[in-house]
Design a protein around this motif. Structure first.
Motif, PDB file in Angstrom:
ATOM      1  N   ASN A 130      -4.337   9.102   3.016  1.00  0.00           N
ATOM      2  CA  ASN A 130      -3.366  10.031   2.461  1.00  0.00           C
ATOM      3  C   ASN A 130      -1.903   9.616   2.610  1.00  0.00           C
ATOM      4  O   ASN A 130      -1.025  10.457   2.638  1.00  0.00           O
ATOM      5  CB  ASN A 130      -3.536  11.404   3.111  1.00  0.00           C
ATOM      6  CG  ASN A 130      -4.047  12.383   2.082  1.00  0.00           C
ATOM      7  OD1 ASN A 130      -3.807  12.189   0.883  1.00  0.00           O
ATOM      8  ND2 ASN A 130      -4.758  13.385   2.536  1.00  0.00           N
ATOM      9  N   ALA A 131      -1.669   8.318   2.752  1.00  0.00           N
ATOM     10  CA  ALA A 131      -0.281   7.877   2.831  1.00  0.00           C
ATOM     11  C   ALA A 131       0.306   7.853   1.428  1.00  0.00           C
ATOM     12  O   ALA A 131      -0.385   7.533   0.473  1.00  0.00           O
ATOM     13  CB  ALA A 131      -0.216   6.482   3.424  1.00  0.00           C
ATOM     14  N   SER A 132       1.568   8.220   1.301  1.00  0.00           N
ATOM     15  CA  SER A 132       2.185   8.116  -0.021  1.00  0.00           C
ATOM     16  C   SER A 132       3.340   7.132   0.046  1.00  0.00           C
ATOM     17  O   SER A 132       3.925   6.906   1.098  1.00  0.00           O
ATOM     18  CB  SER A 132       2.654   9.474  -0.514  1.00  0.00           C
ATOM     19  OG  SER A 132       3.681   9.963   0.287  1.00  0.00           O
ATOM     20  N   ASN A 133       3.642   6.557  -1.088  1.00  0.00           N
ATOM     21  CA  ASN A 133       4.659   5.504  -1.164  1.00  0.00           C
ATOM     22  C   ASN A 133       6.010   6.053  -0.719  1.00  0.00           C
ATOM     23  O   ASN A 133       6.382   7.168  -1.071  1.00  0.00           O
ATOM     24  CB  ASN A 133       4.724   4.991  -2.611  1.00  0.00           C
ATOM     25  CG  ASN A 133       5.460   3.671  -2.696  1.00  0.00           C
ATOM     26  OD1 ASN A 133       5.568   2.945  -1.716  1.00  0.00           O
ATOM     27  ND2 ASN A 133       5.967   3.361  -3.870  1.00  0.00           N
ATOM     28  N   GLU A 134       6.758   5.262   0.065  1.00  0.00           N
ATOM     29  CA  GLU A 134       8.091   5.622   0.552  1.00  0.00           C
ATOM     30  C   GLU A 134       8.071   6.792   1.540  1.00  0.00           C
ATOM     31  O   GLU A 134       9.098   7.403   1.798  1.00  0.00           O
ATOM     32  CB  GLU A 134       9.029   5.973  -0.615  1.00  0.00           C
ATOM     33  CG  GLU A 134       9.115   4.906  -1.671  1.00  0.00           C
ATOM     34  CD  GLU A 134      10.378   4.085  -1.606  1.00  0.00           C
ATOM     35  OE1 GLU A 134      11.407   4.635  -1.186  1.00  0.00           O
ATOM     36  OE2 GLU A 134      10.335   2.900  -1.944  1.00  0.00           O
ATOM     37  N   VAL A 140       6.433   0.968   2.826  1.00  0.00           N
ATOM     38  CA  VAL A 140       6.962   0.207   1.702  1.00  0.00           C
ATOM     39  C   VAL A 140       5.881  -0.394   0.822  1.00  0.00           C
ATOM     40  O   VAL A 140       6.163  -0.848  -0.275  1.00  0.00           O
ATOM     41  CB  VAL A 140       7.914  -0.917   2.184  1.00  0.00           C
ATOM     42  CG1 VAL A 140       9.186  -0.321   2.735  1.00  0.00           C
ATOM     43  CG2 VAL A 140       7.247  -1.817   3.182  1.00  0.00           C
ATOM     44  N   GLN A 141       4.670  -0.420   1.305  1.00  0.00           N
ATOM     45  CA  GLN A 141       3.604  -0.992   0.484  1.00  0.00           C
ATOM     46  C   GLN A 141       2.285  -0.385   0.904  1.00  0.00           C
ATOM     47  O   GLN A 141       2.060  -0.151   2.100  1.00  0.00           O
ATOM     48  CB  GLN A 141       3.587  -2.522   0.657  1.00  0.00           C
ATOM     49  CG  GLN A 141       2.789  -3.224  -0.400  1.00  0.00           C
ATOM     50  CD  GLN A 141       2.844  -4.739  -0.238  1.00  0.00           C
ATOM     51  OE1 GLN A 141       3.788  -5.287   0.334  1.00  0.00           O
ATOM     52  NE2 GLN A 141       1.833  -5.411  -0.733  1.00  0.00           N
ATOM     53  N   ILE A 142       1.433  -0.141  -0.053  1.00  0.00           N
ATOM     54  CA  ILE A 142       0.128   0.439   0.256  1.00  0.00           C
ATOM     55  C   ILE A 142      -0.948  -0.362  -0.452  1.00  0.00           C
ATOM     56  O   ILE A 142      -0.774  -0.743  -1.607  1.00  0.00           O
ATOM     57  CB  ILE A 142       0.031   1.907  -0.249  1.00  0.00           C
ATOM     58  CG1 ILE A 142       1.159   2.762   0.331  1.00  0.00           C
ATOM     59  CG2 ILE A 142      -1.322   2.512   0.097  1.00  0.00           C
ATOM     60  CD1 ILE A 142       1.181   4.174  -0.195  1.00  0.00           C
ATOM     61  N   GLU A 143      -2.007  -0.634   0.270  1.00  0.00           N
ATOM     62  CA  GLU A 143      -3.153  -1.265  -0.376  1.00  0.00           C
ATOM     63  C   GLU A 143      -4.384  -0.587   0.167  1.00  0.00           C
ATOM     64  O   GLU A 143      -4.833  -0.892   1.262  1.00  0.00           O
ATOM     65  CB  GLU A 143      -3.163  -2.760  -0.059  1.00  0.00           C
ATOM     66  CG  GLU A 143      -3.449  -3.606  -1.266  1.00  0.00           C
ATOM     67  CD  GLU A 143      -3.517  -5.062  -0.873  1.00  0.00           C
ATOM     68  OE1 GLU A 143      -2.451  -5.600  -0.522  1.00  0.00           O
ATOM     69  OE2 GLU A 143      -4.619  -5.626  -0.902  1.00  0.00           O
ATOM     70  N   GLY A 144      -4.888   0.371  -0.590  1.00  0.00           N
ATOM     71  CA  GLY A 144      -6.025   1.137  -0.108  1.00  0.00           C
ATOM     72  C   GLY A 144      -5.635   1.891   1.153  1.00  0.00           C
ATOM     73  O   GLY A 144      -4.700   2.670   1.148  1.00  0.00           O
ATOM     74  N   PRO A 182       9.381  11.948   1.843  1.00  0.00           N
ATOM     75  CA  PRO A 182      10.184  10.722   1.758  1.00  0.00           C
ATOM     76  C   PRO A 182      11.433  10.867   2.607  1.00  0.00           C
ATOM     77  O   PRO A 182      11.723  11.939   3.148  1.00  0.00           O
ATOM     78  CB  PRO A 182      10.537  10.626   0.273  1.00  0.00           C
ATOM     79  CG  PRO A 182      10.463  12.025  -0.234  1.00  0.00           C
ATOM     80  CD  PRO A 182       9.436  12.730   0.602  1.00  0.00           C
TER      81      PRO A 182
END
Lengths: 588, 481
Positions: B23-27, B45-49, B76
């Motif tokens: 459940n992480a969201s960008n930024e 700053v970056q999400i991959e799965g 944010p």
């Protein structure tokens, strides 16, 4: 039943989706609950890569991605002119109404006003045979532009029903067409077209008609043809944008598409301000009546910046197909190239020169090759002229974008820092610039302005080159030691530079100069040069000639002689003759 | 239920990588608590799965693979805003550091801001009188403009910025509706202190919002500093209707912080190792200047940047120049000659100037005078380079006139005291006086009507009175000769 496609990874504007087979290359998609617009730019069996045209803050893995089944396209129909769009053809005025002064994410607005009624006049009747690109109806779009509705490319058939002339909205069906397979197609006031695909034409034509810009250095020394391509490279502060504005204001195209690609917001508001106040001398209507603006300023999403020049080009082609001459100003293509680089970096592609992707030249050539004068499918003649500004890093013309642009454009108007520092505008350097259209355009010039025009032009060019060679000597030993004849060349060249090449965009007369006056100005300068040369040959020192103040008159003739009174040039020439004659008389 | 994630998978520079995060969201913001109880802040700053990359603002010193507990904040990066931020001092990441406690927020805003709609912008036209001849006459500052100062290490850019702040008449009638936002990025403690003292001396300290990220503060925080500052500025301008002047120094440090961060992320570098998106990144800051319809306020930016090795083609000044509406370039040789402010006139420029001057704003002759001064001074450079080859004695008479003009121009027009405040009329009249030392026929950028009015015949009789402050330097010059 397909499984819902969801986000897997996020890196800046690049989003990936795992294990899906739903999407096709370049398909337009909506990302996340906010339905941010995106485009598929890479597919492997494991990962599909999407570039998102809006801020990706707050996106989560697991958010849905919706396909549209169609490539990134724009809506084409009445209401494009006098509008201002962002890079993916969203009307900024509509966004303002929706989300206020700042652009909110996922603002989904229609490009064109769907509720407005257009006064449509039908051009076909039942039983008519229509092929692709033919006109089936028209409506006045602005006071000077008639919008012509074209059968979408790839479609042809027989008209089975036509509505009455009258008022219709964008999505109303006005004509129904039955194709050869018996299928019926409804034709409305609008159609869609993918931005990265050139619209078809019947036949390309030779570029032998100049695009008259009213800018002396361009029209006379480095002309561009209708359907031509030109690059304006220059470091910051050299007046790229100013030159583009001047061209957008004064060139004799029917329609201007102005793409502000990664440039300043205040500049766009200036264009909006100025163009709505400015009256087009040909039509007597505000400039906005023939202008489309695309504003994707530097702080708007970078992926949309990449798309913006294609959007602009597609709109331009659409109007070309109606039979208009369209000029597109792209300011600046370097920002577009940087957007390419940025996205390429996010995709971890192997970089070529200065981090730009290896496909930069092919993308640039694809872009510029969409220019041209052509017979359209409807049989009319139209053209798309592309004038692209280039902002070389560190004002270094050897960087990849400038170099590659140079390969694919045929006009090169090099802006020069030292000219700009001396406030010589337009700061187009006459030694570095070139135009490859000379030979194509010569017949036109000969026919409309007489062969003297060509003669004058080559004399002027020769004098400028001679001066530049002489300046090398002057730089070393000063001008005093030169023989009078060479001093005269320097003085004449100065008159050419100050009186002819330099042009004041803020002066009511000088901002646009008709061809006839350009010719007479050259004539006046060369006349004085020739006469003075004869005087010098009689051993009268050049200082005596200078005292007459004739060269100052040449420098100011652009202001002193209004565009509407070319006959005053005769008087100027007479005046010069009398003054010079007085010298020789004294001598005798 | 709030989850804490224990430990990290990888540490690289200021970045940490966590796995298994749901459940992480960008930024999104994260809090990282170390075993010893200290708290760090970071941003995804970056999400991959389920794998996320977090940028830690305070640096990763003493973080190990398993001594942390990370918590997602579900929002944010935001800044607490209220009119009370005036007079406060914040850290580079927008936390109060003046000991007066937290700001009670009227509003919270995402520090990245959202782009201004070009349609909603008002084209800036009102000029700001800075009382500095070169700037007012030749590169006029306009309200809502972004006009950077390009300088080099050791030059007097800070003094110039302070002088502009002190003398600028930012608002015409509603005098109390102005504010200053000051963002220090990687500057020395002394410099920050200098600004603070100067604001105090000129009595504006209560209208200043300061954001300090000093040279020894973490670089990640530095990449946030201008964003926090501009968020505050936008709030004050567009919601409190104030005219805000934003001074950001030093943009080169900011860009270098960005480079450091980018390389630790393993991104492909562009020119001189700076990330390929430097242009877009700088633009996202500079473009936050302007005015919008429906609001009385404005954001005017004066970013200061030091050009490494005085090289104007370095990526930072180069890209800045492409985004900003002109630039004020300082010159080391002028500074060396004792002239203050050492504004190098020829490469300096204000793009918005042409619509903010002339009849109704300054004076009708302004544009023509400016053009002519530029042209004449450009000619001076030619004459000088010629003189350096053949000697001044050998020059043609008109070139000698130009050399003389150049000297006077630098001594009386460019040179001006730190405390000297010249009105626009004074500056323009001085310009005409200087031009009158040249033969009238040389003034080809001005039409005869203006020349008749302003050109002073008998140039020899013109007396250049030194203004206060300029006098001293002028005398010294004479003494040396």
């Amino acid at each position: 039943m397909t499984e819902k496609d969801v986000i897997f990874g996020i890196n800046g504007p690049v989003v990936t989706v795992k294990n899906t087979r739903t999407f096709s290359m370049m398909e337009m998609v909506y990302v996340g609950e906010a339905r941010l617009v995106g485009e598929v730019i890479g597919i492997s069996s494991r990962l599909t890569t999407i570039q998102v045209y809006e801020e990706t803050t707050g996106l989560k893995p697991g958010d849905p991605v919706y396909g549209t089944g169609a490539p990134m396209n724009v809506l084409l129909g009445p209401g494009i002119i006098d509008n201002i769009f962002d890079g993916i053809e969203r009307s900024l005025k509509a966004i303002e109404e929706m989300s206020g002064s700042f652009i909110a994410r996922g603002s989904s607005v229609s490009a064109l006003d769907e509720t407005r009624y257009w006064n449509v006049h039908m051009k076909v009747k039942v039983g008519d045979r229509l092929s692709e690109g033919m006109i089936y109806a028209v409506c006045p779009e602005t006071a000077i532009i008639e919008h012509r509705f074209l059968v979408p490319p790839g479609l042809s058939g027989t008209v089975v029903s036509v509505e009455q002339n009258g008022k219709y909205k964008l999505h109303d069906t006005i004509v129904t067409l039955r194709d050869d397979k018996g299928e019926e197609h409804a034709l409305t006031l609008c159609q869609k077209w993918p931005i990265r695909q050139a619209r078809p034409i019947q036949k390309r034509l030779k570029g032998d008609i100049p695009l008259i810009t009213g800018q002396r250095v361009i029209d006379t020394l480095f002309p561009i043809s209708k359907g031509g391509t030109a690059a304006i490279p220059g470091g910051f502060g050299t007046g790229k944008t100013m030159t583009q504005h001047q061209l957008a204001k004064w060139c004799d195209a029917d329609i201007i598409v102005y793409v502000g690609c990664g440039e300043r917001g205040n500049e766009m508001s200036q264009v909006l301000d100025e163009f709505s106040e400015l009256i087009d001398p040909k039509s007597g209507r505000p400039m906005t009546d023939r202008t489309v603006l695309i504003a994707n300023t530097s702080n708007m999403p970078v992926a949309a910046r990449e798309a913006s020049i294609y959007t602009g080009l597609t709109l331009a082609e659409y109007y070309r197909d109606m039979g208009y001459h369209v000029a597109i100003m792209a300011d600046s293509t370097s920002r577009w190239a940087e957007a390419l680089r940025e996205i390429s970096g996010r995709l971890e592609e192997m970089p070529a020169e200065e981090g730009f992707p290896a496909y930069l030249p092919s993308r640039l050539s694809e872009f510029y090759e969409r220019a041209g004068r052509a017979d359209t499918l409807s049989g009319a003649e139209g053209s798309v002229t592309i004038i692209g500004a280039v902002s070389p890093q560190g004002s270094d013309f050897s960087e990849p974008v400038t170099q590659n642009t140079k390969r694919f454009t045929r006009c090169f108007w090099a802006l020069d820092k030292s000219l700009a520092y001396a406030r010589h505008y337009p700061a187009i350097n006459w030694m570095d610039s070139y135009s490859e259209y000379f030979t194509d355009l010569d017949p036109w010039y000969r026919e409309h302005l007489g062969s003297e025009f060509l003669l004058f032009r080559s004399r002027i060019t020769a004098l400028l080159h001679e001066e530049s060679a002489l300046m090398e000597i002057v730089k070393l030993i000063g001008s005093d030691v030169l023989p009078d004849e060479q001093k005269l060349v320097i003085e004449t060249a100065k008159a050419i530079r100050v009186g002819f090449l330099q042009q004041n965009a803020f002066h009511p007369d000088d901002t646009f100069v008709p061809m006839e006056k350009q010719k007479l100005m050259m004539k006046a300068i060369l006349h004085l040069h020739n006469k003075a040369k004869r005087v010098i040959a009689r051993a009268i020192p050049i200082s005596r000639i200078m005292e007459l103040g004739l060269f100052e008159k040449l420098a100011k003739m652009k202001y002193d002689i209004p565009n509407s009174q070319p006959e005053l040039f005769d008087r100027l020439i007479e005046e010069m003759d009398t003054a010079l004659a007085s010298l020789t008389v004294q001598e005798d | 239920m709030v989850l804490d994630y224990v430990g990290v998978q990888e540490i690289n520079g200021s970045l940490i990588v966590l796995d298994g995060v749901k459940n992480a969201s960008n930024e999104e913001m994260v809090d990282i608590r170390l075993e010893n109880g200290t708290m760090r802040h970071g941003r995804i700053v970056q999400i991959e799965g389920e794998k996320i990359v977090v940028q830690v603002f305070e640096g990763t010193k003493s973080i190990s693979l398993d001594n942390t507990r990370t918590r997602l904040k579900c929002r944010p990066m935001e800044m607490a805003l209220s009119p009370e931020i005036m007079g406060r001092v914040f850290s580079g990441s927008g936390r109060p550091i003046d000991g007066f406690g937290e700001v009670y927020p009227v509003k919270k805003a995402n520090i990245n801001g959202t782009p201004m709609n070009p349609v909603s912008r008002i084209y800036p036209r009102n000029y700001i009188n800075t009382g500095i001849s070169t700037i007012d006459t030749l590169m006029t500052l306009i309200r809502g403009q972004k006009l950077p100062i390009f300088s080099g290490s050791g030059m007097k850019h800070n003094e110039l910025a302070v002088q502009i702040v002190r003398q600028a008449r930012i608002s015409d009638s509603e005098d109390n509706k102005f504010g200053i936002v000051f963002a220090a990025m990687g500057v020395k403690n002394d410099v920050a202190d200098y600004f603070r003292r100067s604001f105090d001396e000129s009595g504006v300290l209560s209208r200043v919002v300061m954001f300090l990220n000093l040279a020894n503060d973490p670089i990640i925080e530095r990449t946030l500093t201008p964003r926090c500052a501009l968020t505050a500025a936008e709030y004050l301008a567009f919601e409190c209707d104030m005219h805000v002047l934003v001074i950001m120094t030093d943009m080169t440090s900011y860009a270098e912080a960005l480079r450091e961060f980018s390389s630790s992320k393993g991104e492909i570098p562009g020119r001189k190792g700076f990330p390929g998106y430097l242009y877009s990144d700088l633009a996202s800051l500079y473009e936050r200047a302007g005015m919008i319809k429906g609001s009385k306020g404005s954001v005017t930016q004066i970013p200061i940047l030091t050009m490494p090795n005085d090289d104007i083609t370095h990526p930072v000044p180069d890209l800045t120049g492409y985004i900003t509406e002109g630039q004020i370039v300082l010159d080391r040789s002028l500074e060396g000659a004792g002239f203050y402010p050492p504004v190098s006139v020829l490469p300096s420029l204000s793009r918005l100037m042409k619509d903010g001057i002339g009849e109704g704003y300054t004076r009708s002759d302004h544009q023509a005078l400016a053009n002519q001064l530029f042209a004449a001074y450009a000619r001076v450079q030619d004459a000088r380079s010629l003189a350096s080859v053949i000697g001044e004695e050998e020059l043609a008479p008109v070139d000698k006139k130009y050399i003389a003009f150049g000297k006077l121009f630098e001594q009386y027009f460019v040179n001006q005291g730190f405390t000297e405040n010249r009105t626009i009329e004074e500056s323009l009249d001085l310009g005409w006086k200087l031009l009158s030392t040249l033969p009238r026929t040389e003034l080809d950028r001005v039409d005869d009507v203006l020349l008749d009015k302003f050109y002073i015949e008998n140039a020899d009789e013109i007396v250049f009175e030194s203004f206060s402050g300029a006098e001293k330097t002028g005398d010294e010059e004479d003494g040396e000769e």
